[in-house]
Scaffold this active site. Structure first.
Site, mmCIF file in Angstrom:
data_model
loop_
_atom_site.group_PDB
_atom_site.id
_atom_site.type_symbol
_atom_site.label_atom_id
_atom_site.label_comp_id
_atom_site.label_asym_id
_atom_site.label_seq_id
_atom_site.Cartn_x
_atom_site.Cartn_y
_atom_site.Cartn_z
ATOM 1 C CB SER A 269 50.124 47.561 35.869
ATOM 2 O OG SER A 269 48.793 48.026 36.050
ATOM 3 C CG ASP A 270 46.526 42.787 32.684
ATOM 4 O OD1 ASP A 270 45.546 43.552 32.487
ATOM 5 O OD2 ASP A 270 46.561 41.639 32.230
ATOM 6 C CD1 TRP A 271 41.361 45.240 36.735
ATOM 7 C CD2 TRP A 271 40.799 46.364 34.879
ATOM 8 N NE1 TRP A 271 40.188 45.888 36.993
ATOM 9 C CE2 TRP A 271 39.812 46.596 35.872
ATOM 10 C CE3 TRP A 271 40.647 46.978 33.634
ATOM 11 C CZ2 TRP A 271 38.696 47.395 35.637
ATOM 12 C CZ3 TRP A 271 39.536 47.767 33.408
ATOM 13 C CH2 TRP A 271 38.583 47.979 34.398
#
Ligand code: BGC
Length: 734
Positions: A269-271
């Site tokens: 996932s992104d942050w």
């Protein structure tokens, strides 16, 4: 010999099978808690003791942002010797355009139109980052961006699908090298999957509204190309598209990425993006977010800690199955196997570091040189013998800003700024008066002094643009005009009558029509990285000849955004002869302007089109020939053209081959880039340049959402930018 070759060919198959057997046995031994731990990725900055504890308990699969190889090895030792399942960690970092030695920002690298050089740059970055323990980089960013307001346009390869695809693949190949298990190779992570660059209004993190067709035609292909180049991982995007956040989009992650493309690497996932499913209003709570993200296909949770906190409970309650968790863990373990971490987990502390060495500086210098685009030249460049030049502007000596966004590790002490390089090369013949301290500065108190100096000089070299902090993630702008008093400074200097060369350093296309009119010559250098000053000085003085091409259309006004060359025709395209707003008669009848698609105040054209860039020499194209004027499905079309250097110095031209499909089951763009070729020619020399196209290059997603080339008429154009060139018709038979 034959047998050896056969074994060599089979080796990857055996290795892969061995990996899977090892993973089976690991999965058989791991508790569900340890499995959830493998899916947990956390930041290592400032929390080392806590982190050690998590590793010891088997609650962490990957650590971000620890760049001290001694610390990396210490954490790795805990994972390999003290954690329950003894599984190594993988250390990750955003190595986006260089590690310590900074290359131009990716948008600048795209302007080179030179994927080989981009690959070399990525290889160099991998060598530097891996020395510091980093084996996983969150790059390349392959987000198409047609909107310069979006701050992250700096991080990608511009507006075109083909250019993004070849550049993303080049970065993957550079990072991953011949062998991912080589300690100097780094897993690539193509991001942000997908459509993020189409953020509404160019405002970061904003929703996107792309149809499946737009996704498939424009936004997905660069990711597909990266996957085909062997990219080990993919990062999900922050945005929701058509109401579904990308981190939980099963259609995109499961059906397209894994199903259609056969991707078997990790999706991270992104942050915090798993947690943001709740903020989006897509998941009711954190547990729901875990279910939605994991079952959609997001394997690893970057920094929201939702997987580690919820997976066991969710399996116990039946909302997730252990098989679903295992599938994600398998992919994380596979990445670690592929990186060779199970056999060779530690970073060798280099006796002689390659970081920042001459070879790397040379690559950064070449990349900076090739990235510079000459936008206008009224005979001022290259500078001839001069008695005195004045160097001015807020970007002339900005060692931090010229490195650009995502300079996490770049060493500003190493930056060669243009002011310092020119001063070092030409001593007293160069007078440096910045006149503005930074791009937003409005203090004009030094203007009189710099104007007085300019009046007695042969030329002024004025470095304009934007600070690095005005570009990149969460740094979108609504207006693309120059900040602060920069235009006023240019006006003041131009009024002296001394020719002004404007050199822009920026992370995006800026709207600079007036600045281009006031200047005698204009160079666009993006944020050029560590060696920018050397490269620009070489170009200013003619030691190097500019060859960069624009990877994005340049607007006249911010309000033209989004702006891109491969737009739809519309039923009423502009002819280019529309009346500018000043000529509209007062009290005119409604129909007096005609009915075409343009802006009254900005027209229909960009200030500079995609693919545009001048040289100190001139080129001529001739003799365009096609191997056939009609081809059938699965045929190859051979295209050749003669490029001649008609000027007086050696130069490089990036030729561009475009195709227009005149009719289909859905409307087709007015032009599509299909090939590029950089050709270097001595003065007077010419070369026959060949391209081949197959019908696969003509394929598109038709009305039935199937990919194929449809019979009909096409126009092929070979040019030196997206708006001109030699054209020839051909057709695809039934
Ligand atoms: C960015 C990603 C980046 C990640 C890790 C996020 O905010 O969107 O591009 O890789 O942070 O630093």
């Amino acid at each position: 010999m034959k047998r050896l070759f056969f074994i060599f060919l089979l080796c990857p198959v055996f290795c892969a099978a061995q990996h899977e057997t090892r993973i089976d046995s690991l999965l058989g031994r791991m508790t569900l808690h340890e499995k959830a731990g493998q899916l947990n990725q956390l930041d290592g900055r400032g929390t080392i003791d806590q982190l050690k504890e998590l590793i010891r308990r088997g609650e962490l699969g990957s650590v971000m942002n620890v760049m001290d190889p001694v610390m990396v090895n210490e954490l790795q030792r805990i994972a390999c010797e003290e954690s329950p399942a003894r599984i190594p960690l993988v250390f990750a970092r955003d190595v986006v355009h260089g590690f310590k030695t900074m290359l131009p920002i990716p948008l600048g690298q795209a302007a080179t139109f030179d994927p080989e050089l981009v690959k070399q740059g990525a290889r160099m970055a991998a060598a530097e980052a891996t020395e510091h323990g980093i084996r996983w980089s969150f790059a390349p960013m392959a987000d198409i961006s047609r909107d310069a307001r979006w701050g992250r346009i700096a991080e990608g390869f511009g507006e075109d699908t083909y250019l993004n695809a070849v550049m993303a693949a080049a970065v993957v190949e550079g990072y991953q090298g011949k062998e991912l298990a080589d300690p100097s190779s780094m897993a690539a992570c193509v991001k942000h999957f997908v459509g993020y660059g189409a953020a509404e209004g160019g405002r970061d993190y904003n929703a996107t509204h792309l149809t499946e067709r737009q996704m498939r035609e424009f936004y997905l292909p660069p990711f597909h190309e990266a996957v085909q180049a062997g990219c080990a991982s993919v990062m999900t995007a922050f945005n929701d598209n058509d109401g579904i956040p990308c981190t939980a989009n099963r259609f995109l992650l499961h059906d397209v990425l894994r199903g259609e493309w056969g991707f078997d690497g990790v999706v991270v996932s992104d942050w915090g993006a798993v947690g943001e499913l709740v903020t989006h209003g897509y998941a009711g709570d954190r547990a729901d977010a875990a279910v939605k993200a994991l079952t959609a296909g997001t394997d690893m949770d970057m920094s929201s800690k939702i997987y580690i906190e919820n997976i066991e409970k969710l399996v116990a309650s039946g909302r997730l199955t252990e098989a679903e968790v295992d599938a994600a863990v398998r992919r994380v373990l596979r990445l670690k196997m592929r990186l060779g971490l199970f056999d060779n987990p530690y970073t060798e502390i280099a006796a002689r570091s390659v970081t920042g060495g001459d070879a790397h500086l040379a690559v950064a210098r070449k990349a900076a040189e090739e990235s510079v685009v000459l936008l206008a030249n009224r005979g001022t460049l290259p500078l001839g013998n001069f008695k005195k030049i004045v160097v001015a502007g807020p970007l002339a000596d900005a060692p931090h800003d010229q490195l650009g966004t995502w300079t996490m590790d770049g060493d500003t002490a190493q930056t060669r700024t243009p002011a310092r390089v020119l001063k070092a090369r030409y001593g007293k013949r160069v007078e440096f008066i910045p006149a503005l301290r930074y791009s937003r500065d409005r203090d004009t108190s030094d203007f009189a002094r710099v104007a007085a100096a300019a009046a007695g000089a042969d030329a002024v070299i004025l470095f304009l643009g934007e600070e690095a902090i005005l570009t990149g993630e969460a740094h979108s702008l609504a207006g693309l005009e120059l900040q602060g008093a920069q235009t006023a400074l240019l006006e003041r200097l131009a009024a002296t009558g001394t020719p002004v060369v404007a050199v822009f350093m920026a992370g995006r296309p800026l709207a600079i029509p007036r600045e281009c009119t006031l200047s005698s010559a204009v160079l666009y250098a993006w944020h050029p990285g560590t060696m920018g000053g050397e490269a620009i000085a070489d170009i200013l003085t003619g030691k190097a000849n500019p060859s960069g091409k624009l990877p994005a259309s340049f607007p006249r006004m911010s309000g033209q955004s989004p702006l891109y060359y491969n737009h739809s025709s519309t039923g009423r395209p502009a002819s280019g002869k529309e009346k500018p707003i000043e000529q509209i008669p007062v009290n005119a009848r409604q129909s007096v302007l005609g009915h075409s698609s343009y802006y009254l105040d900005a027209g229909s054209k960009p200030l500079f089109p995609f693919g545009f860039g001048l040289s100190y020499t001139t080129f001529e194209l001739g003799g365009l020939t096609l191997s056939a004027d009609s081809i059938s499905q699965n045929d190859t079309l051979r295209v050749s053209v003669t490029l001649r250097n008609t000027g007086r110095r050696e130069g490089t031209q990036a030729l561009q081959l475009y195709v227009r499909d005149h009719g289909g089951s859905v409307t087709r763009p007015v032009k599509e880039l299909k090939r590029i070729a950089r050709v270097t020619l001595a003065p007077g020399a010419s070369e026959r340049v060949e391209f081949t196209l197959t019908t696969a290059d003509l394929a598109f997603w038709g009305a039935d959402m199937r990919l194929r080339a449809e019979p009909g008429k096409f126009t092929l154009t070979v040019g030196m930018d997206s708006q001109s060139g030699l054209s020839a018709p051909f057709s695809l038979a039934e």
